[in-house]
Design an enzyme around this catalytic site. Structure first.
Site, PDB file in Angstrom:
ATOM      1  N   HIS A   1      31.690 -33.039   9.234  1.00 57.68           N
ATOM      2  CA  HIS A   1      31.854 -31.920   8.304  1.00 57.68           C
ATOM      3  C   HIS A   1      33.043 -32.204   7.403  1.00 57.68           C
ATOM      4  CE1 HIS A   1      32.252 -27.825   6.822  1.00 57.68           C
ATOM      5  NE2 HIS A   1      31.005 -27.683   7.206  1.00 57.68           N
TER       6      HIS A   1
ATOM      7  N   ASP B   1      24.319 -27.293  12.329  1.00 63.60           N
ATOM      8  CA  ASP B   1      22.909 -27.691  12.244  1.00 63.60           C
ATOM      9  C   ASP B   1      22.435 -28.459  13.462  1.00 63.60           C
ATOM     10  OD1 ASP B   1      22.437 -26.565   9.751  1.00 63.60           O
ATOM     11  OD2 ASP B   1      23.460 -28.218   8.770  1.00 63.60           O
TER      12      ASP B   1
HETATM   13  N1  CMC Z   1      27.211 -40.216  11.052  1.00 68.91           N
HETATM   14  C1  CMC Z   1      27.888 -41.369  10.942  1.00 68.91           C
HETATM   15  N2  CMC Z   1      29.010 -41.541  10.206  1.00 68.91           N
HETATM   16  C2  CMC Z   1      29.444 -40.467   9.526  1.00 68.91           C
HETATM   17  C3  CMC Z   1      28.801 -39.210   9.584  1.00 68.91           C
HETATM   18  C4  CMC Z   1      27.655 -39.096  10.381  1.00 68.91           C
HETATM   19  N3  CMC Z   1      26.989 -37.950  10.465  1.00 68.91           N
HETATM   20  N4  CMC Z   1      29.475 -38.320   8.803  1.00 68.91           N
HETATM   21  C5  CMC Z   1      30.499 -38.988   8.267  1.00 68.91           C
HETATM   22  N5  CMC Z   1      30.498 -40.293   8.717  1.00 68.91           N
HETATM   23  C6  CMC Z   1      31.497 -41.322   8.396  1.00 68.91           C
HETATM   24  C7  CMC Z   1      31.285 -41.859   6.988  1.00 68.91           C
HETATM   25  O1  CMC Z   1      30.468 -43.014   6.985  1.00 68.91           O
HETATM   26  C8  CMC Z   1      32.707 -42.170   6.567  1.00 68.91           C
HETATM   27  O2  CMC Z   1      33.072 -43.403   7.149  1.00 68.91           O
HETATM   28  P1  CMC Z   1      34.111 -44.381   6.368  1.00 68.91           P
HETATM   29  O3  CMC Z   1      35.396 -43.610   6.262  1.00 68.91           O
HETATM   30  O4  CMC Z   1      34.204 -45.560   7.269  1.00 68.91           O
HETATM   31  O5  CMC Z   1      33.486 -44.671   5.039  1.00 68.91           O
HETATM   32  C9  CMC Z   1      33.549 -41.093   7.258  1.00 68.91           C
HETATM   33  O6  CMC Z   1      32.777 -40.678   8.392  1.00 68.91           O
HETATM   34  C10 CMC Z   1      33.808 -39.873   6.361  1.00 68.91           C
HETATM   35  O7  CMC Z   1      32.563 -39.442   5.828  1.00 68.91           O
HETATM   36  P2  CMC Z   1      32.388 -38.818   4.376  1.00 68.91           P
HETATM   37  O8  CMC Z   1      30.960 -38.935   3.971  1.00 68.91           O
HETATM   38  O9  CMC Z   1      33.421 -39.391   3.465  1.00 68.91           O
HETATM   39  O10 CMC Z   1      32.768 -37.319   4.688  1.00 68.91           O
HETATM   40  P3  CMC Z   1      32.387 -36.061   3.830  1.00 68.91           P
HETATM   41  O11 CMC Z   1      33.366 -35.031   4.124  1.00 68.91           O
HETATM   42  O12 CMC Z   1      32.177 -36.445   2.396  1.00 68.91           O
HETATM   43  O13 CMC Z   1      30.912 -35.668   4.402  1.00 68.91           O
HETATM   44  C11 CMC Z   1      29.178 -34.635   5.567  1.00 68.91           C
HETATM   45  C12 CMC Z   1      30.671 -34.592   5.230  1.00 68.91           C
HETATM   46  C13 CMC Z   1      28.791 -33.351   6.306  1.00 68.91           C
HETATM   47  C14 CMC Z   1      28.335 -34.691   4.276  1.00 68.91           C
HETATM   48  C15 CMC Z   1      28.881 -35.873   6.459  1.00 68.91           C
HETATM   49  O14 CMC Z   1      29.634 -35.808   7.656  1.00 68.91           O
HETATM   50  C16 CMC Z   1      27.393 -36.042   6.754  1.00 68.91           C
HETATM   51  O15 CMC Z   1      26.680 -36.646   5.939  1.00 68.91           O
HETATM   52  N6  CMC Z   1      26.909 -35.515   7.931  1.00 68.91           N
HETATM   53  C17 CMC Z   1      25.495 -35.544   8.242  1.00 68.91           C
HETATM   54  C18 CMC Z   1      24.777 -34.427   7.498  1.00 68.91           C
HETATM   55  C19 CMC Z   1      25.062 -33.056   8.084  1.00 68.91           C
HETATM   56  O16 CMC Z   1      24.986 -32.859   9.299  1.00 68.91           O
HETATM   57  N7  CMC Z   1      25.329 -32.092   7.196  1.00 68.91           N
HETATM   58  C20 CMC Z   1      25.535 -30.690   7.595  1.00 68.91           C
HETATM   59  C21 CMC Z   1      26.921 -30.204   7.335  1.00 68.91           C
HETATM   60  S1  CMC Z   1      27.256 -28.637   8.118  1.00 68.91           S
HETATM   61  C22 CMC Z   1      26.208 -27.516   7.359  1.00 68.91           C
HETATM   62  C23 CMC Z   1      26.480 -27.330   5.922  1.00 68.91           C
HETATM   63  O17 CMC Z   1      27.643 -27.163   5.506  1.00 68.91           O
HETATM   64  O18 CMC Z   1      25.534 -27.294   5.135  1.00 68.91           O
END
Ligand code: CMC
Length: 431
Positions: free
Chosen positions: A308, A366
């Site tokens: 998140h 989720d």
């Molecule tokens: N699985 C594997 N690696 C992950 C995941 C994951 N679910 N989420 C983040 N990472 C890694 C990502 O690869 C990155 O690694 P590095 O620093 O080595 O490049 C690091 O963690 C930070 O990730 P980010 O994408 O820069 O973080 P963000 O804050 O931009 O993204 C997120 C947040 C929710 C989009 C992401 O964690 C994600 O894609 N999760 C899966 C989708 C999900 O479950 N979304 C629902 C969110 S809660 C409900 C809502 O708000 O709608």
């Protein structure tokens, strides 16, 4: 928002600027850069808004490190346990928990607006039968501005209130009809003697051919899912609603924009993607393979329902959702549900894995919601519409707050332009 009398000094290119520091009632201090461009001729650069507060708000507070979520100061776990969705709606919209009289009045106003304009039936029929319910919801909610002209003037507080009640009241009907249309069953009209969640379940699962009894435990679980999704401060869809409405667009158009944004798999679409992932994994012995893929930089796969932007600890909503999943499966006599087993084992392995620990990736809301919705009989395509239904109150609360703010301005981000500088046009024969 209080002025702290503290300032931050910024020096560059021989200029010295003093930026005021604002103090919130909770959370980190905020550098006020509103005059930065006028005084310093520079912009700030923050794609993804990772360090930028785009507004001030009194509605919801998240402490991502503690895993705390408060609505108007009340912790989400208390609201999920002791309150119910329409009371939480009132709290989000008007700032305080209602008295018994206020709650009764609010519930009656919502209950008496649940029907859709009958001509909207024809609007539904224009969609392809295999349309995703989120596509239908985006279209139908946007089209409400064509059906309810008398609540589109955003400068009139009374019309804003009518639009608010209409949206909250009609969203279950809109979502249920999107579902009914997609499975070729007749639309079921709302019943005003039922509570909000029971009415939604009945509109989704009853057919005119037989009586339908709403199971009160399932209705309570549905209501809790609504409550847990009601608001989440300035997430992507809420910011979309705020940005769309900053132009003065009508509320139905703005909420439709929020629904469109919510659909993405990084946001509300994650609940559908998560259950599909759990089913694809299928058995606990395949979990290590998926964990390895999630950690592989060359593989775009992510563990859906994990991570998140704000929570760097357990999402407090996921804790309640997990408990609810156990209760619902127990009630329905679904023992040894393979998807739940995979989910529990995946959670256990992932939170002990150094990759997930270091990056502070924990299960989010989720992760468990899909298991409950699946057990209730919803297809995966309905998971995100249910999120949209519940989040509507959050979008509207944030919209109302913004419209009522005398400092409201159209949202207009700037950019770091890296394209070509001015050059002369070349005729096609000379290119
Ligand atoms: N699985 C594997 N690696 C992950 C995941 C994951 N679910 N989420 C983040 N990472 C890694 C990502 O690869 C990155 O690694 P590095 O620093 O080595 O490049 C690091 O963690 C930070 O990730 P980010 O994408 O820069 O973080 P963000 O804050 O931009 O993204 C997120 C947040 C929710 C989009 C992401 O964690 C994600 O894609 N999760 C899966 C989708 C999900 O479950 N979304 C629902 C969110 S809660 C409900 C809502 O708000 O709608």
């Amino acid at each position: 928002m209080a002025d702290t009398n503290k300032t931050a000094k910024l020096s560059f290119d021989g200029k010295e600027l003093e930026l005021p520091i604002l103090s919130p009632s909770a959370g980190p201090d905020v550098l006020d850069i509103r005059k930065l461009y006028a005084q310093g001729d520079v912009f700030t650069y923050d794609p993804g808004f990772t360090s930028t507060a785009a507004c001030d708000s009194t509605i919801t507070f998240i402490d991502g490190d503690l895993g705390e979520l408060l609505h108007r100061g009340y912790p989400i776990d208390q609201l999920a346990e002791k309150s119910h969705f329409l009371e939480v709606c009132y709290l989000l919209l008007y700032g305080e928990l209602p008295s018994a009289v206020q709650l009764e009045d609010f519930e009656s106003r919502v209950t008496n607006h649940t029907m859709l304009h009958e001509q909207m039936v024809y609007f539904y029929r224009g969609f392809r039968r295999d349309a995703h319910p989120m596509a239908i919801m985006t279209g139908v909610v946007g089209a409400m501005s064509a059906f309810y002209h008398d609540s589109t003037d955003i400068t009139d507080p009374w019309q804003r209130e009518v639009a608010t009640i209409r949206l909250i009241a009609k969203m279950p009907t809109i979502a249920a009809w999107a579902y009914k249309f997609s499975i070729g069953q007749p639309f079921v009209y709302p019943r005003n003697d039922l509570d909000y969640a029971s009415n939604f379940l009945r509109m989704c699962f009853s057919v005119p051919a037989e009586e339908y009894e709403v199971n009160p435990i399932l209705s309570r679980a549905m209501d809790r899912i609504f409550t847990l999704h009601a608001d989440h401060e300035q997430n992507a869809s809420t910011s979309t609603v705020r940005l769309a409405s900053s132009s003065g667009a009508n509320p139905f158009a703005c909420i439709a924009a929020g629904i469109a944004c919510l659909w993405g798999p990084a946001h509300g679409g994650a609940n559908q993607a998560c259950l599909e992932m759990l089913r694809e994994i299928g058995t606990v012995d395949r979990i290590p393979e998926y964990i390895a893929r999630a950690k592989d930089k060359e593989d775009p796969f992510r563990l859906m329902g994990f991570g998140h932007r704000v929570y760097k600890n357990f999402d407090p909503r996921a804790k309640v959702m997990k408990q609810s999943a156990d209760e619902v499966l127990d009630l329905l006599g679904i023992e040894n549900n393979p998807t739940l087993q995979v989910a529990k084992e995946l959670e256990r392995i992932a939170i002990e894995d150094p990759y997930f620990k270091e990056k502070k990736l924990y299960p989010n809301v989720d992760f468990y919601s899909g298991i409950i919705l699946d057990a209730m009989g919803f297809p995966t395509s309905m998971f995100t519409p249910i999120f949209a239904l519940a989040r509507t109150v959050g979008w509207i609360s944030q919209w109302k707050e913004m419209i009522a703010d005398p400092q409201m301005k159209i949202g207009r981000p700037r950019q770091l332009y890296v394209g070509p500088t001015a050059r002369d046009y070349v005729d096609v024969e000379n290119r």
